[in-house]
Design a protein around this motif. Structure first.
Motif, PDB file in Angstrom:
ATOM      1  N   SER A 132      44.237  37.204  35.147  1.00  0.00           N
ATOM      2  CA  SER A 132      44.747  35.773  34.959  1.00  0.00           C
ATOM      3  C   SER A 132      44.625  35.601  33.372  1.00  0.00           C
ATOM      4  O   SER A 132      45.504  34.852  32.653  1.00  0.00           O
ATOM      5  CB  SER A 132      43.781  35.015  35.717  1.00  0.00           C
TER       6      SER A 132
ATOM      7  N   CYS B 236      47.731  37.306  31.585  1.00  0.00           N
ATOM      8  CA  CYS B 236      48.821  36.727  32.089  1.00  0.00           C
ATOM      9  C   CYS B 236      48.904  35.395  30.949  1.00  0.00           C
ATOM     10  O   CYS B 236      49.910  35.200  30.448  1.00  0.00           O
ATOM     11  CB  CYS B 236      48.963  36.228  33.431  1.00  0.00           C
ATOM     12  N   PHE B 237      48.193  34.419  31.204  1.00  0.00           N
ATOM     13  CA  PHE B 237      48.256  33.227  30.632  1.00  0.00           C
ATOM     14  C   PHE B 237      47.886  33.276  29.033  1.00  0.00           C
ATOM     15  O   PHE B 237      48.453  32.415  28.458  1.00  0.00           O
ATOM     16  CB  PHE B 237      47.298  32.268  31.306  1.00  0.00           C
TER      17      PHE B 237
ATOM     18  N   LEU C 236      51.390  34.416  28.057  1.00  0.00           N
ATOM     19  CA  LEU C 236      52.413  33.425  28.366  1.00  0.00           C
ATOM     20  C   LEU C 236      52.190  32.191  27.420  1.00  0.00           C
ATOM     21  O   LEU C 236      53.229  31.752  26.825  1.00  0.00           O
ATOM     22  CB  LEU C 236      52.347  32.656  29.863  1.00  0.00           C
TER      23      LEU C 236
ATOM     24  N   LEU D  58      43.942  31.968  42.772  1.00  0.00           N
ATOM     25  CA  LEU D  58      44.126  32.795  41.493  1.00  0.00           C
ATOM     26  C   LEU D  58      45.108  33.562  41.491  1.00  0.00           C
ATOM     27  O   LEU D  58      46.182  33.321  40.335  1.00  0.00           O
ATOM     28  CB  LEU D  58      42.684  33.615  41.039  1.00  0.00           C
TER      29      LEU D  58
ATOM     30  N   ILE E  78      48.675  33.218  39.321  1.00  0.00           N
ATOM     31  CA  ILE E  78      49.363  34.146  38.465  1.00  0.00           C
ATOM     32  C   ILE E  78      50.802  34.046  38.642  1.00  0.00           C
ATOM     33  O   ILE E  78      51.732  34.140  37.891  1.00  0.00           O
ATOM     34  CB  ILE E  78      48.626  35.372  38.457  1.00  0.00           C
TER      35      ILE E  78
ATOM     36  N   PRO F 246      48.665  27.063  34.920  1.00  0.00           N
ATOM     37  CA  PRO F 246      47.215  27.184  34.995  1.00  0.00           C
ATOM     38  C   PRO F 246      46.495  26.043  35.812  1.00  0.00           C
ATOM     39  O   PRO F 246      45.258  25.992  35.656  1.00  0.00           O
ATOM     40  CB  PRO F 246      46.849  26.946  33.510  1.00  0.00           C
TER      41      PRO F 246
END
Lengths: 131, 93
Positions: free
Chosen positions: A61, A64-65, A68, B53, B57, B62
């Motif tokens: 996560s 990914c973020f 991004l 979670l 993704i 978020p």
């Protein structure tokens, strides 16, 4: 997945690998819960999911973020730290409760109280030595 | 190509997490004693948090992080409460 084109290849592959690793470890822990024979063996199995299962998915996560958003995002670390801190507390409380219940029922094979309380035993041993 | 790999791996991960929750639910229903059930409830909370979670993704948003954090906190609180109940509810100390 509308955003997946925005991820570069290395980030997408890393996220995919970490997500699969975390979910696979969680599934292994669940299968272990099914297969183990006694409660004190079973209490170990879900920790596979709460240690690296959670860690890998949290890392996925974060990767990914961060990619991004084009900036480091570490919010998910909070979840990882929280799970890492709270799981031993829960499982030790549960194991102590199970031990207490086993002893109250007089099940065979339960360790003696003196084995489980080393500080008191050590104090008594020291007093005995002084005398 | 990598987008397809990511999509399928996240889907497979969600399927594995659901399968893990299924295993835990089986043990929760069948579990011989109460402590097994509490253990499985705690593990189901963690698996559900991981599932949220992975949904985050997949959606690229978020906002799912907060939901996962709330599930983690509530799971810890409820598991500790149930463990304390098992410890003190049956036999008076």
């Amino acid at each position: 997945m509308t955003h997946s084109g925005a991820l570069p290849a290395w980030a997408a592959l890393l996220t995919a690998f970490l997500v699969l690793l975390g979910a696979g470890l969680t599934l292994l822990g669940a299968i272990g819960t099914l297969r183990f024979g006694s409660f004190f063996e079973r209490v170990h199995a879900p920790t596979l999911g709460t240690s690296w299962g959670t860690g890998a998915i949290v890392l996925a996560s974060i990767v990914c973020f961060s990619v991004l958003g084009s900036r480091p995002v570490a919010n998910e670390l909070l979840i990882g730290v929280f799970i890492t801190v709270t799981t031993p507390v829960t499982l030790m409380l549960l194991a102590r409760a199970a031990l207490y219940r086993d002893r109250a029922e007089g099940k065979p094979g339960v360790p003696d109280r003196s084995v489980l309380r080393p500080p008191r035993g050590r104090d008594q041993g020291e007093n005995g030595g002084d005398q | 190509m990598t987008a397809i790999i990511l999509l399928w791996s996240v889907t497979a991960a969600q399927a594995m997490l659901v399968a893990a929750m299924g295993c835990y639910t089986y043990r929760l229903i069948r579990g011989p004693r109460a402590q097994d059930r509490v253990l499985c409830l705690d593990a189901i909370y963690v698996s559900a948090m991981l599932l949220v979670l992975t949904v985050g993704i997949r959606a690229g948003s978020p906002i799912y992080f907060e939901a996962a954090l709330i599930i983690a906190v509530l799971g810890f609180a409820s598991s500790v409460a149930l463990a304390k109940f098992l410890m003190r509810g049956e036999v008076i100390e």
